[in-house]
Design a protein around this motif. Structure first.
Motif, PDB file in Angstrom:
ATOM      1  N   TYR A 194      75.246   6.052  29.736  1.00 51.38           N
ATOM      2  CA  TYR A 194      74.088   5.604  30.522  1.00 51.38           C
ATOM      3  C   TYR A 194      73.050   6.721  30.579  1.00 51.38           C
ATOM      4  O   TYR A 194      73.394   7.889  30.799  1.00 51.38           O
TER       5      TYR A 194
ATOM      6  N   GLU B 102      84.599  10.600  33.838  1.00 48.44           N
ATOM      7  CA  GLU B 102      83.141  10.605  33.683  1.00 48.44           C
ATOM      8  C   GLU B 102      82.642  12.023  33.433  1.00 48.44           C
ATOM      9  O   GLU B 102      83.065  12.964  34.090  1.00 48.44           O
TER      10      GLU B 102
ATOM     11  N   GLY C 191      84.122   3.642  25.685  1.00 52.55           N
ATOM     12  CA  GLY C 191      83.173   4.516  26.352  1.00 52.55           C
ATOM     13  C   GLY C 191      81.855   3.815  26.572  1.00 52.55           C
ATOM     14  O   GLY C 191      81.455   2.956  25.780  1.00 52.55           O
TER      15      GLY C 191
ATOM     16  N   GLU D 149      69.291   3.400  35.945  1.00 51.12           N
ATOM     17  CA  GLU D 149      70.359   3.724  35.001  1.00 51.12           C
ATOM     18  C   GLU D 149      70.402   2.644  33.935  1.00 51.12           C
ATOM     19  O   GLU D 149      70.359   1.456  34.255  1.00 51.12           O
TER      20      GLU D 149
ATOM     21  N   THR E 187      78.927  14.180  32.931  1.00 47.18           N
ATOM     22  CA  THR E 187      77.469  14.088  33.072  1.00 47.18           C
ATOM     23  C   THR E 187      76.823  15.292  32.398  1.00 47.18           C
ATOM     24  O   THR E 187      77.408  16.370  32.314  1.00 47.18           O
TER      25      THR E 187
ATOM     26  N   ALA F 107      84.807  12.142  26.971  1.00 47.08           N
ATOM     27  CA  ALA F 107      85.119  11.263  28.113  1.00 47.08           C
ATOM     28  C   ALA F 107      86.293  10.343  27.776  1.00 47.08           C
ATOM     29  O   ALA F 107      87.228  10.178  28.567  1.00 47.08           O
TER      30      ALA F 107
ATOM     31  N   THR G 177      87.143   5.056  29.458  1.00 47.56           N
ATOM     32  CA  THR G 177      88.145   4.237  30.139  1.00 47.56           C
ATOM     33  C   THR G 177      89.254   3.876  29.164  1.00 47.56           C
ATOM     34  O   THR G 177      88.976   3.503  28.028  1.00 47.56           O
TER      35      THR G 177
ATOM     36  N   ARG H 274      75.150   9.845  31.878  1.00 49.22           N
ATOM     37  CA  ARG H 274      76.482   9.675  32.434  1.00 49.22           C
ATOM     38  C   ARG H 274      77.339   9.013  31.379  1.00 49.22           C
ATOM     39  O   ARG H 274      76.978   7.948  30.863  1.00 49.22           O
ATOM     40  N   MET H 275      78.458   9.632  31.033  1.00 49.50           N
ATOM     41  CA  MET H 275      79.343   9.151  29.973  1.00 49.50           C
ATOM     42  C   MET H 275      80.662   8.752  30.619  1.00 49.50           C
ATOM     43  O   MET H 275      81.327   9.594  31.231  1.00 49.50           O
ATOM     44  N   VAL H 276      81.045   7.505  30.465  1.00 44.92           N
ATOM     45  CA  VAL H 276      82.246   6.987  31.114  1.00 44.92           C
ATOM     46  C   VAL H 276      83.266   6.610  30.045  1.00 44.92           C
ATOM     47  O   VAL H 276      82.993   5.790  29.166  1.00 44.92           O
TER      48      VAL H 276
ATOM     49  N   ARG I 109      90.570   7.111  33.514  1.00 46.50           N
ATOM     50  CA  ARG I 109      89.111   7.039  33.589  1.00 46.50           C
ATOM     51  C   ARG I 109      88.503   8.408  33.847  1.00 46.50           C
ATOM     52  O   ARG I 109      88.900   9.102  34.793  1.00 46.50           O
TER      53      ARG I 109
END
Lengths: 153, 153, 153, 153
Positions: free
Chosen positions: C125, C43, C122, C132, C45, C71, C109, C105-107, C41
């Motif tokens: 947000y 993140e 991905g 958010e 930004t 990400a 996983t 915010r880019m996540v 994981r």
């Protein structure tokens, strides 16, 4: 788009592809025929059939995808070495028009062959009499798998 | 991921979804059952069956996609107004593991509902006894269609 | 969705991921920061910035994709052995809402790690003050590459 | 593949496309030029530039996607009525080879135009001297948006 000619690594690619296709029970369920087998290009045809439809009487998008995925998978398979099996990693399909017609032609073409990863594209056409219409396009990524006992051909 | 609760615009969404599902002949071909219908979430289950398999005896990727596409499509449909029909614009599926198991659970969830365009995601699980395994994920875009005589429900 | 905990094969995954990120000039162009690095994981930004926008003043879909792809790629990279480099095979992005906000915010996983192929998802947000909002989702396939002189880390 | 000729609904499509492109700050960041504008077809060119690269010195997959998405988006835009703005719903990109070269040519082509939804495909080529190589393909879905004050052109 420049479309290179592909050189098969397995001279017996035609027989091997047809033999594997014959073992895909899902193709029998679709009433599908392997119409063309060339290095890097495969065509599958099938008639419209009620058991394949969605609620409006069109071919279900997933059934279109099933035939297109096999067309793409076998297009890639024609270029793989004799010891490799083929698995689909992922595909994406765009439905351009309702899948209505007397029959359907699914064309899979190799865009980029590779030792491990092969990329294909698919085009689905609906046929009504003499009229043929593009109804779906697919982008598809395949993996050549070797040395797994439960996955062959 | 924050998962909002969805408010259905059609209070009769449950009956309407079940009625449309019953008209999908492709779901009968898959032996599929509509197991869960909630606002923005639908589950479909089906047993392994030989007519759905590819050459290694796993469920064909396209058959997994067929069930997942219906799960996603009906998840979106639960949130649509009563006069709308649902069509799939596109979907993409990642096959994570061979689709082998006694039966399969296909979960469709709305990520973002919209007046015209709705985005869903799907998760396919293979079940063997008490063990459940994620075998595929789908991203899916739907369109709400109104006012076309040949496309209803 | 059941989210397994991942065990990194490279105990120095954190430093190795940060070192590779620092060499991505594209991340400097985005003004992006590596905010979280965990096994499986990551993140990233970034603030809104005019040079990243399309014609309506929103972040360009491709710029959202650039950050999300990194990400996802680094999420996969955290689980790869020390000798592997990571390449993106393909990704698909759904844009759910215009990319407007103060920052993003880019996540990324990992959904399914693999020896050769890793699948990630991905979520992007947009952040405005305390609010958010999910603006994009990505599905992404990575390949672990070893033994190529021009591709390392 | 049969490629129909498209009839633009807006006779001023060329000027309108160029004017919108000029407002995409992201295209300036890429050093991108609008090289070809035809009904249903747009080409964008850009030179290799260090600020667009990933850790191996190739163009970042997301930057390739940024240029391809604009090529596809504007290809669709050429066929839209004068009052419409264009938004990308989703795209998928397959990276076929590392994005290395002196410069890059991004070609967007409309596959299926529609009142609301338009489907395009993109092809990215890397150019080194006289040699041109296909490095990425894209499938892209666009939406024509009208009547939103904050989204025009």
């Amino acid at each position: 788009m420049n479309m290179p000619a592909f050189e098969p690594r397995n001279p017996g690619f035609d027989a091997r592809t047809r033999e594997s296709f014959a073992r895909q029970a899902a193709m029998r369920t679709l009433g599908a025929t392997l119409a063309v087998v060339e290095p890097g290009r495969v065509e599958i045809t099938l008639p419209w059939a009620e058991p394949l439809t969605q609620q409006h009487g069109f071919l279900h998008a997933g059934m279109v995808a099933t035939a297109l995925d096999s067309a793409c998978g076998y297009a890639g398979f024609t270029l793989m070495p004799v010891e490799a099996a083929v698995l689909t990693i992922e595909f994406k399909i765009n439905l351009l028009a309702p899948a209505q017609g007397e029959r359907f032609r699914m064309v899979g073409t190799v865009v980029k062959p590779g030792r491990t990863v092969t990329v294909c594209e698919g085009h689905a056409y609906a046929i009504d009499g003499a009229r043929e219409k593009l109804i779906a396009t697919m982008g598809c990524t395949l993996m050549a798998v070797t040395g797994r006992d439960n996955i062959q051909g």
